[in-house]
Design a protein around this motif. Sequence first.
Motif, mmCIF file in Angstrom:
data_model
loop_
_atom_site.group_PDB
_atom_site.id
_atom_site.type_symbol
_atom_site.label_atom_id
_atom_site.label_comp_id
_atom_site.label_asym_id
_atom_site.label_seq_id
_atom_site.Cartn_x
_atom_site.Cartn_y
_atom_site.Cartn_z
ATOM 1 N N MET A 1 22.106 34.909 61.271
ATOM 2 C CA MET A 1 20.901 34.066 61.137
ATOM 3 C C MET A 1 19.658 34.953 61.230
ATOM 4 N N ASN A 2 18.694 34.734 60.314
ATOM 5 C CA ASN A 2 17.536 35.627 60.402
ATOM 6 C C ASN A 2 16.603 35.196 61.535
ATOM 7 N N GLU A 3 15.859 36.153 62.021
ATOM 8 C CA GLU A 3 15.053 35.954 63.234
ATOM 9 C C GLU A 3 13.936 34.939 63.056
ATOM 10 N N THR A 4 13.593 34.651 61.774
ATOM 11 C CA THR A 4 12.474 33.719 61.553
ATOM 12 C C THR A 4 12.962 32.298 61.263
ATOM 13 N N ALA A 5 14.246 32.035 61.510
ATOM 14 C CA ALA A 5 14.784 30.695 61.250
ATOM 15 C C ALA A 5 14.022 29.667 62.080
ATOM 16 N N THR A 6 13.684 28.571 61.441
ATOM 17 C CA THR A 6 12.961 27.517 62.158
ATOM 18 C C THR A 6 13.962 26.586 62.824
ATOM 19 N N TYR A 7 13.437 25.704 63.655
ATOM 20 C CA TYR A 7 14.296 24.692 64.286
ATOM 21 C C TYR A 7 15.014 23.884 63.204
ATOM 22 N N ALA A 8 14.264 23.504 62.150
ATOM 23 C CA ALA A 8 14.871 22.722 61.060
ATOM 24 C C ALA A 8 15.995 23.509 60.384
ATOM 25 N N ASP A 9 15.800 24.813 60.208
ATOM 26 C CA ASP A 9 16.863 25.641 59.595
ATOM 27 C C ASP A 9 18.138 25.577 60.439
ATOM 28 N N ILE A 10 17.948 25.643 61.747
ATOM 29 C CA ILE A 10 19.122 25.661 62.634
ATOM 30 C C ILE A 10 19.829 24.307 62.607
ATOM 31 N N VAL A 11 19.063 23.224 62.826
ATOM 32 C CA VAL A 11 19.761 21.937 62.961
ATOM 33 C C VAL A 11 20.298 21.413 61.640
ATOM 34 N N THR A 12 19.644 21.752 60.545
ATOM 35 C CA THR A 12 20.196 21.273 59.268
ATOM 36 C C THR A 12 21.289 22.217 58.756
ATOM 37 N N GLY A 13 21.240 23.467 59.168
ATOM 38 C CA GLY A 13 22.264 24.424 58.732
ATOM 39 C C GLY A 13 23.538 24.317 59.551
ATOM 40 N N ARG A 14 23.408 23.980 60.822
ATOM 41 C CA ARG A 14 24.588 23.935 61.694
ATOM 42 C C ARG A 14 25.590 22.888 61.233
ATOM 43 N N ARG A 15 26.819 23.243 61.299
ATOM 44 C CA ARG A 15 27.901 22.292 61.086
ATOM 45 C C ARG A 15 29.079 22.775 61.921
ATOM 46 N N SER A 16 30.022 21.900 62.126
ATOM 47 C CA SER A 16 31.171 22.310 62.934
ATOM 48 C C SER A 16 31.971 23.370 62.189
ATOM 49 N N ILE A 17 32.381 24.380 62.932
ATOM 50 C CA ILE A 17 33.155 25.497 62.384
ATOM 51 C C ILE A 17 34.569 25.408 62.959
ATOM 52 N N ARG A 18 35.542 25.378 62.063
ATOM 53 C CA ARG A 18 36.932 25.199 62.499
ATOM 54 C C ARG A 18 37.849 26.314 61.985
ATOM 55 N N GLY A 19 37.245 27.380 61.515
ATOM 56 C CA GLY A 19 38.016 28.560 61.092
ATOM 57 C C GLY A 19 37.199 29.785 61.495
ATOM 58 N N PHE A 20 37.827 30.720 62.204
ATOM 59 C CA PHE A 20 37.084 31.832 62.807
ATOM 60 C C PHE A 20 37.664 33.170 62.398
#
Length: 229
Positions: A1-20
């Motif tokens: 994630m780039n250092e300038t990510a906004t709150y909106a970038d984080i919450v709209t980009g986040r999704r559950s990850i089920r493969g690592f």
Amino acid sequence: MNETATYADIVTGRRSIRGFKAEPVPRAVIEEVLQLALRAPSSHNTQPWNFTVVAGEPLDRIRAGNTERNLAGVPDSREFRAGGAIGPQHRERQIDVAKQLFGVMGIARDDKEGRMDWVLRGFRQFDAPVSVVVTYDKVLEGSDIAPFDCGAVTNALVNAAWSKGLGCVINSQGIMQSPVVREHAGIPEDQVIMICVAMGWPDDDFPANAVVSNRKSVAECARFVGFPD
Ligand SMILES: Cc1cc2nc3c(=O)[nH]c(=O)nc-3n(C[C@H](O)[C@H](O)[C@H](O)COP(=O)(O)O)c2cc1C
């Protein structure tokens, strides 16, 4: 994630990850994530939460014990009240996300083996390299406030992790057999196990990681009272 990510970038980009990826997560990164998550609000600032961060062999023992007991039909022993009731609208959303996940994973409706494999992955916390077990102080048991506060900090945790490039899935299947978690993670008796969060570096080739689940619209779930428009 780039250092300038906004709150909106984080919450709209986040999704559950089920493969690592099979790469360990440095303890220092997890400490940074927790540091951010700890800014979550709590009732009277009581901060009832505690975290047991598990990796390596103890986590493998939890996966094995959880799977074995669930397959043996040992009843669910989660320490929170799940409640039995579910409305048709909740069921519909549950089915909706399951269809999305099974669709991208190529698991057909009648593919019993594929479905079982998916359930087993959940019991194994999706083979994540790290599991963060969220607990709260037992002295607060019986009130809804401490679980509410744990929800707040867990949401903060998954978003903080995302901001560092880490993926998570909040995973109630992973604590289905809570005594197993308690034993292998050494969780003291003065703590109630609320949930676990499987965490690791997302495997971008794992199809389910691309699923963006649907949400109700603001119009569907918010009423505005006393506004001019
Ligand atoms: C309390 C809680 C328990 C959950 N347990 C599981 C679980 O056991 N297995 C799973 O695959 N996902 C689990 N999830 C993840 C949800 O399915 C997921 O957050 C939801 O479908 C929305 O998708 P998103 O996180 O990708 O936005 C859980 C989420 C919450 C908040």
